[in-house]
Design a protein around this motif. Structure first.
Motif, PDB file in Angstrom:
ATOM      1  N   PHE A   1      -2.483  -7.948   3.549  1.00  0.00           N
ATOM      2  CA  PHE A   1      -2.304  -8.486   2.392  1.00  0.00           C
ATOM      3  C   PHE A   1      -1.747  -9.813   2.228  1.00  0.00           C
ATOM      4  O   PHE A   1      -1.024 -10.377   3.113  1.00  0.00           O
TER       5      PHE A   1
ATOM      6  N   ASP B   1      -4.628  -7.755  -2.219  1.00  0.00           N
ATOM      7  CA  ASP B   1      -4.968  -6.920  -1.229  1.00  0.00           C
ATOM      8  C   ASP B   1      -5.745  -7.616  -0.235  1.00  0.00           C
ATOM      9  O   ASP B   1      -6.356  -8.559  -0.287  1.00  0.00           O
TER      10      ASP B   1
ATOM     11  N   TYR C   1       0.925  -1.065  -0.001  1.00  0.00           N
ATOM     12  CA  TYR C   1      -0.187  -0.128   0.216  1.00  0.00           C
ATOM     13  C   TYR C   1       0.891   0.959   0.000  1.00  0.00           C
ATOM     14  O   TYR C   1       2.108   1.008  -0.150  1.00  0.00           O
TER      15      TYR C   1
END
Length: 109
Positions: free
Chosen positions: A75, A97, A33
């Protein structure tokens, strides 16, 4: 979770081919991220039963669920490991994700 497996069992980098220009390493053990956190915690590892594609080819899929210590999001690092005659041939790595979306192929090792 297999108690013997840790994040140390994963390589630091996976590699992407750049055509005739060689290979480029991409860090595997960092947050996927926007926070780009470098510290991950392993939550669990799940392995699918091996799929046999041929007499000597076997494919094992592993799901490494990790959590970023910076943004606290989870994740999955998915590995498709191909074995030929019982020896690891290659490993293709992709990222999933926290909503289950496949973010695509990251690289191989």
């Amino acid at each position: 979770m297999d108690n013997e497996l840790t994040l140390d069992d994963l390589p630091d980098n996976v590699f992407v081919a750049l055509g005739r220009r060689g290979m480029e390493g991409i860090p595997l053990k960092e947050c996927t991220y926007a926070c780009d956190g470098k510290e991950l915690t392993l939550i669990s590892v799940k392995k699918e039963p091996p799929r046999i594609k041929g007499k000597s080819l076997e494919v094992v899929v592993e799901y490494w669920l990790v959590k970023c210590n910076k943004c606290h999001r989870q994740f999955t690092i998915r590995q498709r490991v191909r074995y030929v005659d019982g020896k690891r041939y290659d490993t293709m790595v992709s990222i999933i994700d926290d909503k289950g979306n496949d973010l695509g192929w990251l690289g191989s090792y």
